[in-house]
Design a protein around this motif. Structure first.
Motif, short mmCIF file in Angstrom:
data_model
loop_
_atom_site.label_atom_id
_atom_site.label_comp_id
_atom_site.label_asym_id
_atom_site.label_seq_id
_atom_site.Cartn_x
_atom_site.Cartn_y
_atom_site.Cartn_z
N THR A 1 16.28 -18.17 14.50
CA THR A 1 17.52 -17.97 15.24
C THR A 1 17.23 -17.53 16.67
N ALA A 2 16.20 -16.71 16.85
CA ALA A 2 15.86 -16.21 18.19
C ALA A 2 14.91 -17.12 18.94
N SER A 3 14.50 -18.23 18.33
CA SER A 3 13.48 -19.08 18.95
C SER A 3 13.87 -19.62 20.32
N PRO A 4 15.14 -19.98 20.60
CA PRO A 4 15.46 -20.40 21.97
C PRO A 4 15.15 -19.32 23.00
N VAL B 1 8.71 -27.65 34.60
CA VAL B 1 8.53 -26.75 33.46
C VAL B 1 9.87 -26.17 33.03
N ASN B 2 10.68 -25.74 33.99
CA ASN B 2 11.99 -25.16 33.65
C ASN B 2 12.91 -26.18 33.01
N THR B 3 12.86 -27.42 33.52
CA THR B 3 13.69 -28.48 32.94
C THR B 3 13.26 -28.75 31.50
N LEU B 4 11.95 -28.87 31.28
CA LEU B 4 11.46 -29.08 29.93
C LEU B 4 11.82 -27.91 29.02
N ALA B 5 11.70 -26.70 29.55
CA ALA B 5 12.02 -25.51 28.76
C ALA B 5 13.49 -25.50 28.36
N GLU B 6 14.36 -25.90 29.28
CA GLU B 6 15.79 -25.91 28.97
C GLU B 6 16.11 -26.96 27.91
N LEU B 7 15.45 -28.13 27.99
CA LEU B 7 15.67 -29.17 26.99
C LEU B 7 15.22 -28.68 25.61
N VAL B 8 14.05 -28.06 25.56
CA VAL B 8 13.55 -27.54 24.28
C VAL B 8 14.46 -26.43 23.76
N ARG B 9 14.90 -25.55 24.67
CA ARG B 9 15.76 -24.43 24.26
C ARG B 9 17.08 -24.94 23.69
N GLN B 10 17.67 -25.94 24.34
CA GLN B 10 18.92 -26.50 23.83
C GLN B 10 18.72 -27.16 22.48
N SER B 11 17.56 -27.82 22.32
CA SER B 11 17.27 -28.46 21.04
C SER B 11 17.13 -27.40 19.93
N LEU B 12 16.47 -26.27 20.25
CA LEU B 12 16.31 -25.21 19.27
C LEU B 12 17.66 -24.56 18.94
N LYS C 1 20.55 -25.99 19.04
CA LYS C 1 21.30 -26.93 18.22
C LYS C 1 20.79 -26.94 16.78
N LYS C 2 19.46 -26.79 16.63
CA LYS C 2 18.86 -26.86 15.30
C LYS C 2 19.15 -25.61 14.49
N TYR C 3 19.04 -24.42 15.13
CA TYR C 3 19.16 -23.16 14.39
C TYR C 3 20.47 -22.43 14.65
#
Length: 758
Positions: free
Chosen positions: A661-664, A740-751, A753-755
């Protein structure tokens, strides 16, 4: 009996004047807050865009193409004018301001003229013996301004053109003159006509090589003052050079006066070594190019040969040691040319650039280091015989049919190209192509090395080792603080760790460079002992504590038992450092640094990546810890309670519910920490040694993009290539952070959405 209770219920009026005013005021505040927040967000985006476009504005001129056009004064084009003096031109050049030109002819005339109008300013006639003619010309180098005329009687005259600037009434007046560095008398070089000639030297030692195509002599000149100091004595010693049998067409003498390069027929080149143990000898004879050699000149510094032929190709060569440690003239690169034969070549006086002209009258301007063609333009419909650069390379003089034309050249940054910035480049004096950053040196013949790869590599290397230390410590500490620690202790620990972020990085860099680096060098075995021992002792202590009777364990309030690890860690660290000398004597022969260098073959620098990893990791820990701790603590408690109620252990709840849950937030913390590490300046500036090398060795230093900008920006000339490349380094940092920030935001949004459904 029934009673009516309706009268006991008060009537609520939501539309009173005061309620309406309250709602309007609240709506106004909401609208105002929304507008201010929106304005703030847009302002941040605009500020970032302004930074982006300003960096782009400073960088963009690096990649402009060169331009050339006829010189203009007061918007009036300066037309071509007759070449001053008589005879065929042997040499053409200009002084610093491109206001005065010099034309040397085969009649021995040295003609100074106004480069704008062609008006003769001064004519010096060389003192040529009777019944003798000028048969050759040799230039020591453009920067030395020294040249020689070879005569048909085997003698040579040496000259130097000089210029003095005066400012009468505040107006600059340049006065040209000719001096005689080796005396006015002709110098005996050979017994035959000097059809070929080369000269080089400095201060009191000079060498002149001359003769016929297969009959060359070398005359060494040594200058010394007379006993009374009012005259200069010249001692000349001559030696005959080996026959080459290649019908030499031009001779060049390198500045060290050891190597003679000789161009021959059918594209042959000979290399003579004057310092061979058995006397002057042919070191190398090679078929350098197809066709016939038409241009044969040394680049600025005299260490690189530029060779052009009648097929329109031009190549760069210099001496490189082979596997047997012998010097070999090696072809380094070939430049894009034309199908037409090359007729002349001129080199820039202060940069590694040169220009060629071919029989199609197409001018091409190159830079050797950048391997770049900066300009290709046809100048005339009539044949151009000779070209010459001004010292600043901002003007070009051409001669065609004894008519001179002055051109304005705009070519500010020819030494920058994609290959020079990001690919391996074979620089003069190196045995192979390498990535090198070296922006300045003490001499004018320096070849700038602007590879950004060592700086980008150093940036990532410093960030990697800092994150390697900071990430596990910060995340594990945040997990324990947010999930296991009692609230009363958390309220003390969290602010204390966050307070670490307020510590100036210059202080950390100062301590790392002046205290930590020498301390680690002196106690290297103890440092590694602690790295191995502390985790083992912590685990062992935890296991032992868990086995103790509850009566003893309950003496410590629940949640406060972690404090017992503090003295354990301190004592273990002190123990590890105390046995450093013993471990070093037992395992490494008494000197671990020498063992690393000699036995492992790994170089060791006192200010290295290990020091940076510890110092910068210490600076990054508070950032990652704070954001991670907030993300874990913000996980709704009902998720943890529900998991525990269903029979999960606290550890299972942490790993399968809380952390996902806290992963983003945790991922964002790591990315922000990495951004901090990438952009850090003072710590890496003071603790790395600032060596721009590409070596993943943890015992070697590095130089980062940010540190390089901080070090070199104050000393760079505004508007120069060096200055703009530093802005390019900042632009690269900006793009890296953005990516890096753009990639981080994409990963964060994916996490999220997943959790997010947990």
């Amino acid at each position: 009996m029934t009673t009516d209770n309706s009268s006991a219920i008060p009537d609520l009026d939501f539309n009173t004047a005061s309620a309406k005013r309250s709602r309007k005021f609240r709506a106004l505040k909401d609208k105002l807050a929304s507008s201010l927040i929106g304005f703030g967000g847009v302002s941040v985006i605009i500020a970032i865009l302004l930074i982006f476009f300003y960096l782009l504005y400073e960088v963009q001129p690096l990649f402009n193409s060169a331009k050339i056009h006829q010189w203009q004064d007061n918007e009036q084009v300066i037309e071509a004018y007759p070449a001053p003096g008589e005879g065929e031109t042997l040499y053409l050049t200009m002084e610093e301001q491109a206001e005065i030109g010099l034309r040397v002819t085969d009649l021995g005339q040295l003609n100074f003229f106004d480069s704008r109008t062609g008006t003769m300013m001064e004519q010096v006639q060389a003192d040529i013996p009777a019944d003798t003619s000028v048969t050759s010309f040799a230039l020591a180098s453009e920067s030395s301004r020294m040249f020689a005329l070879g005569l048909s009687n085997g003698q040579a005259l040496v000259f130097k053109h000089e210029y003095r600037s005066d400012y009468p009434d505040g107006k600059r007046v340049i006065t040209p003159s000719i001096s005689y560095p080796l005396g006015e008398a002709p110098i005996d070089v050979a017994d035959v006509s000097l059809d070929l000639l080369a000269i080089n030297g400095e201060e009191s030692d000079f060498l002149i090589v001359g003769g016929e195509k297969n009959n060359l002599n070398a005359a060494a000149l040594s200058l010394s003052e007379s006993l009374f100091g009012d005259d200069v004595e010249i001692e000349v010693s001559s030696q005959h050079l080996p026959e080459l049998n290649i019908d030499a067409t031009k001779v060049l003498l390198m500045p060290d006066r050891r190597w003679i390069l000789i161009a021959g027929n059918n594209g042959k080149v000979a290399v003579l070594d004057l310092q061979n143990s058995e006397g002057p000898a042919v070191s190398q004879l090679l078929d350098a190019t197809d066709g016939n050699i038409t241009t044969f000149d040394l680049l600025l510094g005299g260490n690189a040969l530029l060779l052009g032929n009648d097929l329109g190709t031009i190549s760069q060569w210099f001496l490189v040691r082979d596997d047997q440690n012998l010097w070999q003239l090696t072809k380094i690169r070939e430049f894009e040319g034309a199908d037409a034969p090359l007729t002349d070549l001129t080199t820039e006086h202060r940069r590694k650039g040169f220009a060629t002209i071919d029989t199609d009258n197409t001018l091409r301007i190159y830079n050797s280091t950048a391997h770049r063609t900066a300009l290709s333009e046809k100048l005339s419909d009539t044949p151009i015989d000779m070209i010459a650069f001004a010292p600043r390379a901002n003007a070009l003089l051409t001669e065609q049919n004894k008519t001179l034309t002055l051109y304005k050249v705009e070519n500010e940054h020819p030494d920058v190209s994609w290959s020079a910035l990001w690919e391996e480049v074979w620089y003069e004096g190196y045995d192979e192509a390498k990535y090198i950053w070296q922006s300045s040196a003490a001499n004018n013949d320096f070849e700038p090395k602007y590879s950004l790869m060592p700086l980008a590599f150093g940036t990532l290397k410093a960030a990697f080792y800092a994150m390697l230390l900071a990430t596990p410590l910060a995340i594990c500490g945040a997990i324990y603080t947010a999930y296991f620690m009692v609230p009363s202790l958390r309220r003390k620990v969290k602010p204390f760790i966050e307070l670490m972020e307020a510590l100036p990085t210059v202080i950390l860099g100062f301590l790392a460079g002046l205290w930590l680096a020498p301390f680690m060098e002196d106690n290297l075995p103890g440092i590694f002992t602690c790295l191995l021992l502390v985790p083992l002792v912590v685990v062992a202590f935890g296991f032992t504590w868990a086995q103790l009777p509850q009566k003893i364990r309950f003496m410590i309030p629940d949640g406060w038992d972690a404090l017992l690890l503090i003295p354990v860690i301190i004592l273990t660290t002190l123990f590890g450092l105390s046995i450093s000398t013993g471990v070093e004597s037992l395992l490494f022969g008494g000197d671990m640094r020498t063992w690393i260098t000699d036995d492992l073959g790994i170089s060791y620098d006192q200010r290295n990546a290990l020091v940076v990893g510890i110092a910068m990791g210490f600076a990054v820990i508070p950032t990652i810890f704070s954001i991670t701790e907030d993300a874990i603590f913000a996980v709704p408690k009902h998720l943890s309670f529900g998991s525990l109620a269903l029979g999960a252990s606290p550890w299972q709840t942490l790993t399968r519910v809380v952390l996902p849950t806290a992963s983003p937030g945790i991922f964002s913390a790591v990315m922000i920490g990495m951004g901090r590490a990438v952009g850090e300046t003072m710590i890496v500036l003071m603790a790395t040694g600032n060596t721009p090398i590409m070596d993943m060795n943890i015992f070697e230093g590095m130089r980062t993009l940010a540190a390089n900008i901080a070090v070199e920006m104050p000393e760079s000339e505004v508007g120069s290539s060096h200055y703009r490349i530093l802005f390019l380094a900042a632009f690269v940092l900006f793009l890296f952070t953005f990516a890096v920030n753009t990639l981080a935001e994409l990963v964060r949004q994916s996490l999220r959405k997943k959790y997010g459904s947990l």
